[in-house]
Write a protein that holds these residues in place. Structure first.
Motif, PDB file in Angstrom:
ATOM      1  N   ALA A  32      48.334 -11.627 -20.551  1.00  0.00           N
ATOM      2  CA  ALA A  32      47.082 -12.329 -20.265  1.00  0.00           C
ATOM      3  C   ALA A  32      46.515 -12.885 -21.571  1.00  0.00           C
ATOM      4  O   ALA A  32      46.552 -12.213 -22.605  1.00  0.00           O
ATOM      5  CB  ALA A  32      46.080 -11.370 -19.633  1.00  0.00           C
ATOM      6  N   LEU A  33      46.011 -14.110 -21.522  1.00  0.00           N
ATOM      7  CA  LEU A  33      45.385 -14.730 -22.694  1.00  0.00           C
ATOM      8  C   LEU A  33      43.944 -15.066 -22.336  1.00  0.00           C
ATOM      9  O   LEU A  33      43.691 -15.923 -21.482  1.00  0.00           O
ATOM     10  CB  LEU A  33      46.133 -16.006 -23.085  1.00  0.00           C
ATOM     11  CG  LEU A  33      47.604 -15.837 -23.487  1.00  0.00           C
ATOM     12  CD1 LEU A  33      48.290 -17.182 -23.609  1.00  0.00           C
ATOM     13  CD2 LEU A  33      47.696 -15.093 -24.811  1.00  0.00           C
ATOM     14  N   ILE A  34      43.015 -14.339 -22.942  1.00  0.00           N
ATOM     15  CA  ILE A  34      41.597 -14.608 -22.707  1.00  0.00           C
ATOM     16  C   ILE A  34      41.081 -15.256 -23.980  1.00  0.00           C
ATOM     17  O   ILE A  34      40.888 -14.587 -25.000  1.00  0.00           O
ATOM     18  CB  ILE A  34      40.831 -13.313 -22.383  1.00  0.00           C
ATOM     19  CG1 ILE A  34      41.482 -12.606 -21.191  1.00  0.00           C
ATOM     20  CG2 ILE A  34      39.353 -13.615 -22.103  1.00  0.00           C
ATOM     21  CD1 ILE A  34      40.755 -11.355 -20.719  1.00  0.00           C
ATOM     22  N   LEU A  35      40.946 -16.566 -23.931  1.00  0.00           N
ATOM     23  CA  LEU A  35      40.677 -17.300 -25.159  1.00  0.00           C
ATOM     24  C   LEU A  35      39.267 -17.854 -25.154  1.00  0.00           C
ATOM     25  O   LEU A  35      38.793 -18.349 -24.129  1.00  0.00           O
ATOM     26  CB  LEU A  35      41.689 -18.439 -25.317  1.00  0.00           C
ATOM     27  CG  LEU A  35      43.161 -18.007 -25.238  1.00  0.00           C
ATOM     28  CD1 LEU A  35      44.075 -19.205 -25.433  1.00  0.00           C
ATOM     29  CD2 LEU A  35      43.485 -16.926 -26.261  1.00  0.00           C
ATOM     30  N   GLY A  36      38.617 -17.759 -26.293  1.00  0.00           N
ATOM     31  CA  GLY A  36      37.283 -18.305 -26.441  1.00  0.00           C
ATOM     32  C   GLY A  36      37.311 -19.807 -26.221  1.00  0.00           C
ATOM     33  O   GLY A  36      38.376 -20.436 -26.193  1.00  0.00           O
ATOM     34  N   SER A  37      36.136 -20.388 -26.049  1.00  0.00           N
ATOM     35  CA  SER A  37      36.060 -21.811 -25.731  1.00  0.00           C
ATOM     36  C   SER A  37      36.701 -22.639 -26.837  1.00  0.00           C
ATOM     37  O   SER A  37      36.762 -22.232 -27.988  1.00  0.00           O
ATOM     38  CB  SER A  37      34.608 -22.225 -25.533  1.00  0.00           C
ATOM     39  OG  SER A  37      33.849 -21.773 -26.621  1.00  0.00           O
ATOM     40  N   GLY A  38      37.201 -23.800 -26.465  1.00  0.00           N
ATOM     41  CA  GLY A  38      37.810 -24.694 -27.437  1.00  0.00           C
ATOM     42  C   GLY A  38      39.320 -24.550 -27.516  1.00  0.00           C
ATOM     43  O   GLY A  38      39.988 -25.332 -28.186  1.00  0.00           O
ATOM     44  N   VAL A 117      43.155 -11.570 -26.876  1.00  0.00           N
ATOM     45  CA  VAL A 117      41.779 -11.944 -26.608  1.00  0.00           C
ATOM     46  C   VAL A 117      41.181 -12.530 -27.888  1.00  0.00           C
ATOM     47  O   VAL A 117      41.371 -11.995 -28.977  1.00  0.00           O
ATOM     48  CB  VAL A 117      41.010 -10.733 -26.041  1.00  0.00           C
ATOM     49  CG1 VAL A 117      41.073  -9.534 -26.919  1.00  0.00           C
ATOM     50  CG2 VAL A 117      39.586 -11.069 -25.709  1.00  0.00           C
ATOM     51  N   THR A 118      40.529 -13.691 -27.737  1.00  0.00           N
ATOM     52  CA  THR A 118      39.911 -14.322 -28.904  1.00  0.00           C
ATOM     53  C   THR A 118      38.427 -14.574 -28.627  1.00  0.00           C
ATOM     54  O   THR A 118      38.003 -14.621 -27.474  1.00  0.00           O
ATOM     55  CB  THR A 118      40.584 -15.669 -29.272  1.00  0.00           C
ATOM     56  OG1 THR A 118      40.228 -16.663 -28.316  1.00  0.00           O
ATOM     57  CG2 THR A 118      42.092 -15.547 -29.354  1.00  0.00           C
ATOM     58  N   ASN A 119      37.665 -14.727 -29.691  1.00  0.00           N
ATOM     59  CA  ASN A 119      36.233 -15.003 -29.528  1.00  0.00           C
ATOM     60  C   ASN A 119      35.686 -15.696 -30.778  1.00  0.00           C
ATOM     61  O   ASN A 119      36.391 -15.825 -31.776  1.00  0.00           O
ATOM     62  CB  ASN A 119      35.463 -13.697 -29.266  1.00  0.00           C
ATOM     63  CG  ASN A 119      35.593 -12.707 -30.400  1.00  0.00           C
ATOM     64  OD1 ASN A 119      35.544 -13.071 -31.580  1.00  0.00           O
ATOM     65  ND2 ASN A 119      35.779 -11.441 -30.067  1.00  0.00           N
ATOM     66  N   SER A 120      34.444 -16.130 -30.672  1.00  0.00           N
ATOM     67  CA  SER A 120      33.697 -16.581 -31.852  1.00  0.00           C
ATOM     68  C   SER A 120      32.742 -15.462 -32.210  1.00  0.00           C
ATOM     69  O   SER A 120      32.224 -14.787 -31.330  1.00  0.00           O
ATOM     70  CB  SER A 120      32.840 -17.807 -31.536  1.00  0.00           C
ATOM     71  OG  SER A 120      33.619 -18.823 -31.011  1.00  0.00           O
ATOM     72  N   ALA A 121      32.507 -15.295 -33.499  1.00  0.00           N
ATOM     73  CA  ALA A 121      31.650 -14.189 -33.916  1.00  0.00           C
ATOM     74  C   ALA A 121      30.884 -14.576 -35.169  1.00  0.00           C
ATOM     75  O   ALA A 121      31.288 -15.466 -35.915  1.00  0.00           O
ATOM     76  CB  ALA A 121      32.507 -12.951 -34.193  1.00  0.00           C
ATOM     77  N   GLY A 122      29.773 -13.885 -35.370  1.00  0.00           N
ATOM     78  CA  GLY A 122      29.013 -14.034 -36.600  1.00  0.00           C
ATOM     79  C   GLY A 122      29.605 -13.096 -37.652  1.00  0.00           C
ATOM     80  O   GLY A 122      29.983 -11.965 -37.336  1.00  0.00           O
ATOM     81  N   GLY A 123      29.677 -13.560 -38.877  1.00  0.00           N
ATOM     82  CA  GLY A 123      30.257 -12.749 -39.949  1.00  0.00           C
ATOM     83  C   GLY A 123      29.205 -11.836 -40.573  1.00  0.00           C
ATOM     84  O   GLY A 123      28.129 -12.291 -40.972  1.00  0.00           O
ATOM     85  N   ILE A 124      29.509 -10.553 -40.600  1.00  0.00           N
ATOM     86  CA  ILE A 124      28.618  -9.585 -41.249  1.00  0.00           C
ATOM     87  C   ILE A 124      29.183  -9.195 -42.607  1.00  0.00           C
ATOM     88  O   ILE A 124      28.457  -9.070 -43.592  1.00  0.00           O
ATOM     89  CB  ILE A 124      28.432  -8.354 -40.331  1.00  0.00           C
ATOM     90  CG1 ILE A 124      27.639  -8.767 -39.079  1.00  0.00           C
ATOM     91  CG2 ILE A 124      27.703  -7.241 -41.087  1.00  0.00           C
ATOM     92  CD1 ILE A 124      27.389  -7.636 -38.100  1.00  0.00           C
ATOM     93  N   ASN A 125      30.494  -9.001 -42.651  1.00  0.00           N
ATOM     94  CA  ASN A 125      31.164  -8.732 -43.929  1.00  0.00           C
ATOM     95  C   ASN A 125      30.843  -9.897 -44.882  1.00  0.00           C
ATOM     96  O   ASN A 125      31.090 -11.065 -44.561  1.00  0.00           O
ATOM     97  CB  ASN A 125      32.671  -8.643 -43.660  1.00  0.00           C
ATOM     98  CG  ASN A 125      33.459  -8.296 -44.903  1.00  0.00           C
ATOM     99  OD1 ASN A 125      33.223  -8.860 -45.973  1.00  0.00           O
ATOM    100  ND2 ASN A 125      34.384  -7.379 -44.758  1.00  0.00           N
ATOM    101  N   ARG A 126      30.283  -9.562 -46.017  1.00  0.00           N
ATOM    102  CA  ARG A 126      29.764 -10.626 -46.896  1.00  0.00           C
ATOM    103  C   ARG A 126      30.858 -11.436 -47.579  1.00  0.00           C
ATOM    104  O   ARG A 126      30.577 -12.444 -48.219  1.00  0.00           O
ATOM    105  CB  ARG A 126      28.791 -10.029 -47.915  1.00  0.00           C
ATOM    106  CG  ARG A 126      27.507  -9.579 -47.208  1.00  0.00           C
ATOM    107  CD  ARG A 126      26.599  -8.788 -48.116  1.00  0.00           C
ATOM    108  NE  ARG A 126      25.549  -8.136 -47.341  1.00  0.00           N
ATOM    109  CZ  ARG A 126      24.272  -8.512 -47.349  1.00  0.00           C
ATOM    110  NH1 ARG A 126      23.867  -9.514 -48.093  1.00  0.00           N
ATOM    111  NH2 ARG A 126      23.395  -7.848 -46.614  1.00  0.00           N
ATOM    112  N   THR A 127      32.103 -10.989 -47.458  1.00  0.00           N
ATOM    113  CA  THR A 127      33.196 -11.791 -48.025  1.00  0.00           C
ATOM    114  C   THR A 127      33.770 -12.770 -47.002  1.00  0.00           C
ATOM    115  O   THR A 127      34.700 -13.501 -47.301  1.00  0.00           O
ATOM    116  CB  THR A 127      34.336 -10.886 -48.562  1.00  0.00           C
ATOM    117  OG1 THR A 127      34.987 -10.244 -47.449  1.00  0.00           O
ATOM    118  CG2 THR A 127      33.818  -9.829 -49.521  1.00  0.00           C
TER     119      THR A 127
END
Ligand code: HPA
Length: 285
Positions: A32-38, A117-127
């Protein structure tokens, strides 16, 4: 009728959903491929495709955000029988978590033993810069919702070590190692990290982001974890991949902007598509 803690309770709704899909042909996906938009174009790259519209499947959750119904696209990609889940639903849309994980149960019932599974996320790790790709190696469930809770059917097994890492990790280490090698060979820099699942639908407050940073999160987003918990309950192998589309709230100057998130997503889409194809290729038979 399902009874609480009955591990063998039969899911009649799922049987009906399987039967509805089988009307379209002998569809037996391996993955199964659950891919984020785009990443819709990846489904277009598959051959021998069969499209099954969500409304044709009893119990299938309808997407309320993107203005289109959910659907499943079965086909062959990189020599593997795959199924794409399009129009993923989120907890913030108001569905109980069991509803939004129904596609995973359905695809497993049809034969899928693996999931990307893919997604978009906000980066918390400062690098992490916007555009960084991150393999998910662990997660924080900040919603505390789980497909096992309140389903009327006991998750199997009840009361084990929450992460159950000694038995079956949420994210398959061997497959992720191979996926990382694929990324290296493609010249796509990919990192590893912990993904925190929050309810949304708004982005986090700066205070929440600071708290998540202290808790060990590298990225934050509103999806993926429910599907992964469900897949692990079913014994599936999972690779998870986040695209860091923005620096999480409060860690950089300026306001978070959904259009900016979409733009960064578009910029890395080519790399991400090549990487997902490679991840499909290196899954063990
Ligand atoms: N927070 C939560 N979800 C997100 C973000 C974010 O900063 N960026 C993309 N999805």
């Amino acid at each position: 009728m399902h009874t609480r803690s009955d591990p063998d309770a039969h899911d009649e709704e799922l049987d009906a959903a399987v039967a509805a899909v089988r009307e379209y042909g002998d569809l037996r996906p391996e993955m199964a491929l659950i891919l984020g938009s785009g990443l819709g174009a990846l489904a277009e790259a598959a051959s021998d495709t069969t499209v099954v519209e969500g409304p044709d499947i009893p119990g299938y959750p309808a997407s309320t955000v993107e203005g289109h119904q959910g659907r499943l696209i079965f086909g062959v990609l990189e020599g593997t029988r795959v199924v794409f889940v399009q129009g993923r639903v989120h907890l913030y849309e108001g569905y109980p978590v069991q509803k939004l994980t129904m596609p995973v149960r359905l695809l497993h019932a049809l034969g899928a033993e693996r999931m990307v599974v893919t997604n978009s996320a906000g980066g918390i790790n400062r690098t992490f810069q916007p555009g960084t790709l991150m393999f998910i190696t662990g997660h924080l469930n900040m919603t505390y919702a789980s497909p096992g809770v309140g389903s009327g059917v006991a998750p199997r097994p009840v009361g084990v070590d929450a992460e159950a890492t000694r038995h079956r990790p949420y994210y398959d280490a061997t497959w992720t190692d191979r996926a990382e090698e694929v990324a290296l060979n493609l010249g796509v820099g990919a990192r590893r990290g912990v993904y925190a699942w929050t309810l949304g639908p708004s982005y986090e407050t700066p205070a929440e982001v600071r708290a998540l940073e202290r808790l060990g999160a590298d990225a934050v987003g509103m999806s993926t974890v429910p599907e992964v918990i469900q897949a692990q309950m079913l014994g599936m192998d999972v690779v998870g991949l986040s695209t860091i589309t923005n620096v999480a709230a409060g860690l950089a100057d300026g306001e978070l902007d959904h259009d900016e998130v979409l733009k960064v997503g578009q910029r890395v889409r080519g790399d991400l598509m090549d990487l997902v194809r490679g991840i499909v290729r290196v899954a063990e038979g």
